[in-house]
Scaffold this motif. Structure first.
Motif, PDB file in Angstrom:
ATOM      1  N   THR A 195       0.850  -1.193   0.000  1.00  0.00           N
ATOM      2  CA  THR A 195       0.000   0.000   0.000  1.00  0.00           C
ATOM      3  C   THR A 195       0.887   1.245   0.000  1.00  0.00           C
ATOM      4  OG1 THR A 195      -1.822  -1.109   1.137  1.00  0.00           O
ATOM      5  CG2 THR A 195      -1.734   1.284   1.318  1.00  0.00           C
ATOM      6  N   PHE A 239       0.833   5.896  -0.543  1.00  0.00           N
ATOM      7  CA  PHE A 239       0.144   7.136  -0.878  1.00  0.00           C
ATOM      8  C   PHE A 239       1.175   8.201  -1.217  1.00  0.00           C
ATOM      9  CE2 PHE A 239       0.707   7.700   3.706  1.00  0.00           C
ATOM     10  CZ  PHE A 239       1.058   9.045   3.818  1.00  0.00           C
ATOM     11  N   ASP A 247      -9.031   3.581  -1.829  1.00  0.00           N
ATOM     12  CA  ASP A 247      -9.803   3.340  -0.617  1.00  0.00           C
ATOM     13  C   ASP A 247     -11.308   3.408  -0.835  1.00  0.00           C
ATOM     14  OD1 ASP A 247     -10.020   6.024  -1.005  1.00  0.00           O
ATOM     15  OD2 ASP A 247      -9.217   6.630   0.938  1.00  0.00           O
ATOM     16  N   ASP A 276      -4.881   6.363   0.166  1.00  0.00           N
ATOM     17  CA  ASP A 276      -4.217   5.061   0.102  1.00  0.00           C
ATOM     18  C   ASP A 276      -4.568   4.301  -1.178  1.00  0.00           C
ATOM     19  OD1 ASP A 276      -2.978   5.459   2.476  1.00  0.00           O
ATOM     20  OD2 ASP A 276      -4.149   4.009   3.630  1.00  0.00           O
TER      21      ASP A 276
END
Length: 360
Positions: free
Chosen positions: A218, A220, A261, A296
């Protein structure tokens, strides 16, 4: 009507809209999917504005996105299509909201005047400045008039009377340092002007290790970016007592997914040729994936069946000093084995960058 009973019908560009109308009306999901497959061919052509209108009308979100993506990368050709003037105001708004149109603001302004006159003709109204302005409504304020070539603005826009006197004065003043409060002035950032950089998260390469199962991570970004591609470690196999590169001709199917998300899934399917003796393999996506800042995303790799080398001493946050992009990594809930914030796959990501818009 045979399709209603057998799901068997020949769909072409000539009959696709009629069949799509019937499939939508009678809730025939299979027929709708077949129509969408045919329409995707047009979505990748200069007539993408026609497909965008159809996708918007029948709520085909994937087709709408594909059409908009093509229009962004080929804006001038698409606006010159004979179908472009038939865009609805809603679809035209979708296009004008984009920061990534690949044409000048003068090109957009020329098209807007043409589109407005066509709307007046359809409504049997005089193509006056007032009527064109009324047909545009609030999307007039999506046009970045301060970036329109001054010679064209003075000759065509000012004389068209689609702007008020105060609005025209603000545009002229913007060329002498005064910011227009009515119209946006930021430059659009087309794909053709992007520069490529890279984000490297691992310190060294080691291995091999077994990798059956999903490799997932994951991440961001601190800025709005595009995921252009990644480097991965390709398969290795054991022969006798030795670990050697997997050099049997053929490919390994790698399934890379990016999920945000909101549970939207953007899938990139890649077939990796494994005949080369390389420790890393660059995977360029067929289409960059839009990544919104501070949200995310999870990237998933599935399909590895052999042992691989892998990265270690990985950083959980990497900043590219030249572009100013910071990528932060987290352990993924989809992870099964082999990849986390400290080790494993996805050793490098690729950034395309402008001074004001950044792309991974």
């Amino acid at each position: 009507m045979g399709f209603f009973y057998s799901d068997d019908i020949t769909i072409t560009n000539n009959n696709v809209k009629e069949i799509l109308y019937a499939a939508d009306k009678y809730m025939l999901a299979a027929g709708k999917r077949k129509c969408e497959t045919v329409l995707k061919q047009t979505a990748q052509s200069e007539h993408a504005t026609k497909t965008l209108q159809t996708a918007y009308q029948y709520h085909l979100s994937d087709l709408k996105k594909e059409s908009l993506d093509y229009i962004e990368m080929n804006t001038k050709a698409c606006l010159l299509s004979e179908h472009a003037v038939n865009l609805s105001k809603d679809c035209l708004e979708l296009i004008l909201k984009s920061d990534f149109l690949d044409c000048t603001e003068t090109d957009i302004c020329q098209f807007i005047l043409k589109w407005g006159k066509h709307q007046c003709e359809l409504a049997k109204l005089e193509p006056s400045g007032g009527n064109i302005r009324e047909s545009l409504g609030n999307i007039l304020y999506l046009i970045r008039f301060p970036n329109v070539e001054m010679k064209f603005f003075s000759k065509s826009v000012a004389n068209s009377c689609i702007l008020t006197s105060d609005e025209m004065v603000s545009i002229y003043q913007s060329h002498f340092g005064e910011t227009s409060k009515a119209f946006p002035h930021s430059l659009r950032a087309p794909v053709s002007k992007r520069q490529t950089y890279s984000i490297i998260r691992y310190g060294q390469i080691t291995g091999p290790m077994a990798t059956s199962g999903i490799q997932s991570l994951t991440f961001f970004s601190n800025k709005e970016i595009w995921l252009k591609g990644v480097n991965i470690f390709p398969p290795f196999v054991r022969r006798g007592r030795y670990i050697i590169p997997y050099d049997i001709p053929g490919t390994v199917n790698i399934n890379i997914k990016v999920m945000n998300d909101s549970e939207e899934e953007i899938q990139q399917q890649e077939n990796i040729n494994v005949v080369q003796n390389n420790e890393v393999r660059q995977i360029d996506f067929c289409k960059p994936v839009h990544v919104i800042s501070m949200r995310d995303y999870t990237i998933v790799l599935d399909g590895m069946t052999h042992q691989i080398y892998y990265g270690t001493d990985c950083q959980d946050s990497v900043t590219d000093q030249q572009s100013g992009v910071t990528i932060k990594f987290k352990n993924s809930p989809a992870h099964e084995n082999g990849t986390d914030i400290k080790t494993g796959q996805f050793c490098r990501s690729f950034i395309q960058c402008l001074n004001w818009f950044l792309f991974l």
